[in-house]
Design a protein around this motif. Structure first.
Motif, short mmCIF file in Angstrom:
data_model
loop_
_atom_site.label_atom_id
_atom_site.label_comp_id
_atom_site.label_asym_id
_atom_site.label_seq_id
_atom_site.Cartn_x
_atom_site.Cartn_y
_atom_site.Cartn_z
N LEU A 119 0.79 -1.52 -0.28
CA LEU A 119 -0.03 -0.07 0.17
C LEU A 119 0.98 0.90 -0.04
CD1 LEU A 119 -2.37 -1.22 2.51
CD2 LEU A 119 -2.90 -1.03 0.33
N ASN A 120 1.58 1.11 -0.81
CA ASN A 120 2.40 2.52 -1.31
C ASN A 120 2.10 4.05 -1.18
OD1 ASN A 120 4.73 1.00 -2.01
ND2 ASN A 120 4.56 0.59 -3.96
N GLU A 121 0.32 3.93 -1.47
CA GLU A 121 -0.05 4.84 -1.60
C GLU A 121 -0.76 5.57 -0.17
OE1 GLU A 121 -3.64 5.84 -4.13
OE2 GLU A 121 -2.30 5.42 -5.98
N ASN A 122 -0.31 4.33 1.03
CA ASN A 122 -1.22 5.07 2.04
C ASN A 122 0.09 5.31 3.10
OD1 ASN A 122 -3.04 2.45 0.38
ND2 ASN A 122 -4.09 3.93 2.36
N VAL A 123 1.08 4.55 2.69
CA VAL A 123 2.95 4.92 3.23
C VAL A 123 3.06 6.17 2.99
CG1 VAL A 123 4.94 4.38 2.99
CG2 VAL A 123 3.52 2.71 3.30
N SER A 124 2.07 6.46 1.76
CA SER A 124 2.50 8.16 1.47
C SER A 124 1.60 9.00 2.21
CB SER A 124 2.45 8.76 0.13
OG SER A 124 3.36 8.33 -0.75
N GLN A 125 0.45 8.61 2.60
CA GLN A 125 -0.80 9.10 2.89
C GLN A 125 -0.29 9.63 4.85
OE1 GLN A 125 -4.29 7.58 2.83
NE2 GLN A 125 -5.70 8.46 4.71
N LEU A 126 0.17 8.48 5.73
CA LEU A 126 0.71 7.95 6.34
C LEU A 126 2.37 9.39 7.01
CD1 LEU A 126 0.96 6.91 9.04
CD2 LEU A 126 3.25 5.00 8.22
N LYS A 127 2.63 9.78 5.96
CA LYS A 127 3.46 10.03 6.53
C LYS A 127 3.75 12.29 5.80
CE LYS A 127 7.68 7.54 3.88
NZ LYS A 127 8.60 6.58 5.39
N LYS A 128 2.09 11.97 4.98
CA LYS A 128 1.56 13.35 4.71
C LYS A 128 0.79 13.29 6.11
CE LYS A 128 1.50 13.61 0.01
NZ LYS A 128 0.42 13.23 -1.46
N HIS A 129 0.71 12.93 7.56
CA HIS A 129 -0.54 12.79 8.05
C HIS A 129 0.83 13.09 9.64
CE1 HIS A 129 -2.33 11.75 11.66
NE2 HIS A 129 -1.46 11.47 12.42
N ILE A 130 1.57 12.69 9.43
CA ILE A 130 2.81 13.35 9.96
C ILE A 130 3.42 13.85 9.95
CG2 ILE A 130 5.28 12.71 11.87
CD1 ILE A 130 4.56 9.73 10.87
N TYR A 131 3.55 14.20 9.07
CA TYR A 131 4.16 16.46 8.79
C TYR A 131 3.33 17.40 9.23
CZ TYR A 131 5.30 20.41 5.58
OH TYR A 131 5.66 21.84 4.96
N HIS A 132 1.87 16.99 8.62
CA HIS A 132 0.94 17.87 8.98
C HIS A 132 0.59 18.36 10.30
CE1 HIS A 132 -3.19 19.86 8.45
NE2 HIS A 132 -3.51 19.04 9.32
N LYS A 133 0.80 17.18 11.14
CA LYS A 133 0.26 17.12 12.74
C LYS A 133 1.77 17.86 13.05
CE LYS A 133 -3.82 15.51 13.82
NZ LYS A 133 -4.70 16.12 14.05
N ARG A 134 3.18 17.73 12.79
CA ARG A 134 4.10 17.64 13.50
C ARG A 134 4.98 18.37 12.34
NH1 ARG A 134 2.34 12.17 14.71
NH2 ARG A 134 0.93 13.01 16.92
N ARG A 135 4.72 18.92 12.12
CA ARG A 135 6.59 20.67 11.41
C ARG A 135 7.14 19.72 11.40
NH1 ARG A 135 4.11 23.94 7.85
NH2 ARG A 135 1.52 23.15 7.01
N PRO A 136 8.65 20.06 10.90
CA PRO A 136 9.70 19.52 10.96
C PRO A 136 10.23 20.91 11.91
CG PRO A 136 9.53 19.08 9.13
CD PRO A 136 8.62 19.35 10.06
N LEU A 137 11.20 21.06 12.67
CA LEU A 137 11.69 22.28 13.68
C LEU A 137 11.80 23.66 12.76
CD1 LEU A 137 11.83 23.58 16.52
CD2 LEU A 137 13.51 22.41 17.17
N ASP A 138 12.48 23.41 11.93
CA ASP A 138 13.05 23.93 11.14
C ASP A 138 12.66 24.55 10.75
OD1 ASP A 138 15.42 23.90 11.83
OD2 ASP A 138 16.70 22.52 9.88
N GLU A 139 11.27 24.42 10.04
CA GLU A 139 9.84 25.16 9.00
C GLU A 139 9.20 25.27 10.46
OE1 GLU A 139 7.05 22.80 6.50
OE2 GLU A 139 8.96 21.72 5.41
N LEU A 140 9.12 25.65 11.36
CA LEU A 140 8.63 25.78 11.90
C LEU A 140 9.20 26.94 12.38
CD1 LEU A 140 7.00 22.92 14.79
CD2 LEU A 140 5.81 25.08 13.58
N LYS A 141 9.93 27.16 12.89
CA LYS A 141 11.30 28.55 13.33
C LYS A 141 10.96 29.43 12.45
CE LYS A 141 15.58 27.48 14.81
NZ LYS A 141 17.18 26.36 14.59
N LYS A 142 11.24 29.39 10.78
CA LYS A 142 11.40 29.75 9.78
C LYS A 142 9.64 30.37 9.60
CE LYS A 142 14.15 27.28 6.68
NZ LYS A 142 14.18 26.71 5.86
#
Length: 249
Positions: free
Chosen positions: A141-164
């Motif tokens: 389920l490669n599309e769902n793996v991508s969806q999982l990564k997007k879910h994590i990104y949306h909820k928990r942005r990388p710190l460098d992005e937050l700082k910017k």
């Protein structure tokens, strides 16, 4: 991590404060009590049930310096340059449009306003997410793996992005305090049945898996985590976070 947020607040009299995503009233009510009646403390949240429960707590505590705003932080009903203190205890993690929220914070913040936010980082609950990703990969389920990564990104942005985001909206970062804590359970079965998990996480996890495979994949994930918990004598979900202390320039 809410206590870390409270430790970072500059306590002053006669100020206006805002708590973004106050949930069941923390840190909103604690901030209101610590600042006292010379200050006005607003809280904004779209969750109707939480608002009603917080109203009950306000009455029990006898607070008269708190006002609840039902709505989203992308559209804060406060005037320009009117707020001296903005706090958010893992609230900005859960908005739909973080860029719009930060733009609103820029608009309402006075010059030299303090912004203190606690934010979960992208490795939060990695023990569970790694097993779920493994289960999705095993089913192709490669599309769902991508969806999982997007879910994590949306909820928990990388710190460098937050700082910017803070900096691009006129907030100078004064301090970053890194910390973490662990949610401990007997095993994965007790974790999935825990009220916090069912209330705040489980539905969004289930949405990451095709409905016809939910039972199969989640049973596999639960069994693997239970096996590990048996070896480790507990199951742990690690929650790394950062306290961001910033000031409006």
């Amino acid at each position: 991590f809410g206590l870390k947020l409270l430790d970072a607040i500059k306590l002053r009299s006669n100020i206006t404060a805002l708590d973004i995503g106050f949930g069941l009233g923390f840190p909103l009510l604690e901030v209101a009590q610590r600042l006292g009646n010379s200050s006005k403390v607003y809280g904004i949240d779209p969750w109707k049930v939480a608002i009603e429960r917080t109203k009950t707590k306000i009455n029990i505590l006898g607070l008269n310096n708190v006002e609840l705003l039902e709505g989203v932080a992308e559209n804060i009903p406060l005037p320009d340059s009117s707020v001296d203190l903005i706090v958010s205890n893992n609230g900005i993690n859960n908005v739909q449009n973080l860029e719009k929220v930060m733009s609103e914070c820029k608009r309402i913040a006075k010059k030299s306003a303090q912004f203190v936010a606690t934010v979960n980082l992208d490795k939060t609950m990695i023990e569970f997410y790694d097993e779920l990703e493994k289960g999705l990969i095993e089913e192709g389920l490669n599309e769902n793996v991508s969806q999982l990564k997007k879910h994590i990104y949306h909820k928990r942005r990388p710190l460098d992005e937050l700082k910017k985001l803070f900096q691009s909206n006129g907030f100078k970062i004064e301090k970053l305090i890194h910390d973490s804590f662990k949610l401990r359970f007997l095993n994965a079965t007790t974790m999935f049945n825990h009220y916090l998990i069912r209330l705040a996480f489980l539905d969004s996890w289930l949405d990451l898996v095709p409905e016809v495979l939910i039972q199969e994949i989640f049973t596999r994930v639960e069994n693997r985590l239970n096996h590990k918990a048996q070896d480790d004598e507990e199951m742990v979900l690690t929650v790394p976070f950062v306290v961001i202390e910033a000031e409006k320039s």
